[in-house]
Write an enzyme that holds these catalytic residues in place. Structure first.
Site, short mmCIF file in Angstrom:
data_model
loop_
_atom_site.label_atom_id
_atom_site.label_comp_id
_atom_site.label_asym_id
_atom_site.label_seq_id
_atom_site.Cartn_x
_atom_site.Cartn_y
_atom_site.Cartn_z
N CYS A 2 0.84 -1.19 0.00
CA CYS A 2 0.00 0.00 0.00
C CYS A 2 0.88 1.25 0.00
O CYS A 2 2.03 1.22 0.40
CB CYS A 2 -0.90 0.01 1.22
N GLU A 479 19.05 -21.24 3.92
CA GLU A 479 18.88 -19.91 3.34
C GLU A 479 19.91 -18.93 3.89
O GLU A 479 20.46 -18.11 3.15
CB GLU A 479 17.46 -19.41 3.61
#
Length: 609
Positions: A2, A479
């Site tokens: 947003c 990761e």
């Protein structure tokens, strides 16, 4: 992601607000709106769909005013209709909001009991009524906002108008970025400096927990304790590349710090906070009938899929097979009739993964793409798309794309488990509620940035680094090692902690940092990992330990460094524990002097096999 823009000046702001929103279109959105003060009263224009629709509405029904706020929004759930579009407003308050208010249900009930009437399905509207309530109690605007902020849990950025106060525009941030722009007799507010680029070259950023009061004369910043503070004003070049980094030295750092917001944006697209449930986009097949899930991805996306394998098998009791895309087709996998294949890719253009998708379609599998680019090849060719709302990710080493992939996969795992009848409504609400806490908890993790930078001094001198974890933390260990290799060029390996005694323990000596990811949980995995740490230390290993407060307390005398993480439901821990290993890799690479955003030999999207 947003977007927010706000302006207080001496000329009509509506055209400037719409222009600012256009510069935020890159974030993605499905509704937009603006609000201004006209003769002391709040006036609004909102529209479903693109900013062109809002612009047309404003041309048909012009809106005056010299102070205003605007917003582009991704729908949280249900239709992205005008009632749910921002700004939200009462007779006395208008608000635009990025992020998620975790405790909005509790606040909404409290406000409804006090006689407040709600008009939307959003969590944002509680902020409007909370501030309005404090104004009705006689508090002046600044104090009314300060009192309201202290009631909010979550990650958010806010732009606030108060009826009758043409001389005032208020902003606040907690885990979601917000910038202030300085003009000549006018001031600006924006999600990032790019929204303000044509308006000013002088930018300041709110720190975590800050509130800012803008007037025509300037800005007054308040910290989380409501004490006035100074924030540095920086001169920026009007270049998208430079401004796009905001207050950060590298895009990767900016993207790490955007994670509270983009995790919240991604979650909001599927999470119904009123019901405590997950709603996926319409799928052209029955989830309840899926006999097996096949996950295919590359690199960081593969590790997101590995976390999902643990989640899906544990929650939904559906077997999951996961493959590196470059190996998938060539081993001629056995695919179940009516099976579902998930393809995870930031770009949606990764050649190996796209080839695997086409293979699965040819074999009659249902296909779903989890991508950050809704117009990509994978999105177009899949039966359905679950989009990550990370916004543009410039740094080659993926950060916010990874945690938003995990967020989507967590939502998918809950939805599949519910469809299969493997969890009941109460369990769905508990898991969804745990997810709703993640944006706020992510902001807490980022508060350890300075401490992790200190630890990076130790890691930067190493030739080899080991990462250890169990369960979903094993995937985060993999990761973490990949991140360090990618951008610092230090050799690093991730291992399941239980594999230490099967070979890797031979590498341990006083020169090898060992990074341990060990959230406390209900499965005794922590106890086993703690035992592995003791074995490591006994052989001279230097341990960096990431755990919650209970785990850190137990290992504080054993580990060289111990970083306390938020105490959360173990289900959501992988999303949060990804963040400190990103920060550690980033700060190590900065110390090594490497090209953090564009490491050697790597490309953002691998479009050839």
């Amino acid at each position: 992601m947003c977007g927010i823009v706000g302006i207080i000046g001496r000329k009509d702001v509506a055209p400037l607000l719409i222009d600012g929103l256009r510069r935020l279109e890159y974030r993605g959105y499905d509704s937009a709106g603006i609000a201004t003060l006209v003769n002391g009263s709040i006036d609004r224009r909102r529209a479903e769909g693109k900013i062109a629709n809002l612009d047309a509405r404003v041309r048909e029904q012009p809106i005056d005013g010299t102070v205003g706020i605007g917003h582009t929004r991704w729908a949280t759930h249900g239709r992205p209709n005008e009632a749910n579009a921002h700004p939200h407003a009462s007779a006395r308050v208008a608000v635009v909001h990025n992020g998620i208010i975790e405790n909005f249900q509790e606040l909404k009930k409290e406000l409804q009991d006090a006689g407040r009437a709600f008009e939307s399905d959003t969590d944002t509207e509680v902020v409007v009524h909370l501030i309005h309530h404090h104004l009705d109690q006689g508090l002046p605007p600044v104090e009314a906002v300060q009192h309201s902020l202290k009631r909010l849990n979550g990650a958010f950025a806010l732009g606030i108008l108060i009826a009758g106060r043409h001389d005032l525009l208020i902003g606040a941030r907690m885990g979601s970025p917000l910038a202030v722009g300085y003009g000549d007799g006018e001031m600006f507010l924006g999600s990032d400096a790019l929204a303000l680029a044509p308006l000013t070259q002088r930018i300041a950023y709110l720190d975590e927990g800050d509130m800012v009061v803008l007037t025509l004369e300037g800005a007054t910043f308040y910290d989380a304790d409501d004490q006035p503070v100074a924030r540095e004003v920086r001169q920026t070049a009007l270049s998208g590349a430079l401004i796009g980094k905001g207050e950060h030295r590298h895009f990767m750092a900016k993207e790490i710090f955007e994670q509270p917001q983009v995790i919240g944006d991604t979650l909001n697209a599927m999470y119904n906070p009123a019901q405590g449930s997950i709603t996926l986009p319409d799928l052209p097949f029955d989830l309840a009938a899926v006999p097996k899930v096949t996950i295919v991805a590359c690199g960081t996306s593969y590790y997101a899929g590995l976390v999902a394998k643990y989640w899906i098998e544990r929650l939904a009791r559906v077997p999951v097979e996961i493959d590196v895309a470059s190996e998938f087709r060539y081993r001629r996998p056995v695919l179940a009739d009516g099976g579902l294949a998930l393809f995870i890719s930031q770009s949606g253009e990764t050649a190996d993964t796209l080839a695997a998708l086409r293979h699965c379609k040819a074999e009659g599998q249902h296909t779903v793409a989890i991508v950050n680019s809704p117009e990509s090849s994978m999105a177009r060719e899949s039966d359905a798309v679950l989009q990550t709302l990370a916004g543009p990710e410039i740094g080659v080493a993926s950060t916010k794309a990874f945690t938003t992939q995990l967020t989507v996969l967590a939502c998918f795992s809950i939805a599949l488990a519910r469809a299969k009848g493997a969890i009941d409504r109460k369990a769905e609400q508990a898991l969804s509620g745990a997810l709703a806490e993640v944006p706020g908890r992510a902001a807490e993790v980022l508060a350890h940035d300075e401490r992790i930078r200190d630890i990076a001094q130790f890691v930067a001198d190493a030739r080899d680094v080991l990462y250890l974890g169990r369960g979903t933390s094993y995937a985060i260990a993999l990761e973490g090692a990949l991140k360090l290799k990618e951008i610092s060029y230090i050799h690093a390996e991730g291992y399941a902690a239980g594999e230490m005694k099967h070979g890797p323990i031979a590498l341990i000596d006083e020169t090898v940092p060992v990074i341990v990811i060990a959230p406390d949980d209900e499965d005794e995995l922590f106890e086993k990992t703690a035992s592995n740490v003791q074995e490591t230390v006994a052989r001279g290993g230097k341990v960096v330990f990431f755990s919650d407060a209970h785990g850190v307390e137990r290992m504080s005398e054993t580990a060289l460094y111990a970083i306390p993480m938020p105490t959360v439901n173990p289900f959501v821990a992988p999303i949060l524990y990804a963040i400190p290993v990103q920060l550690l890799a980033y700060h190590t690479a900065v110390l090594k002097g490497t090209d953090v955003d564009q490491p050697r030999n790597l490309a953002k999207s691998v479009t050839v096999e």
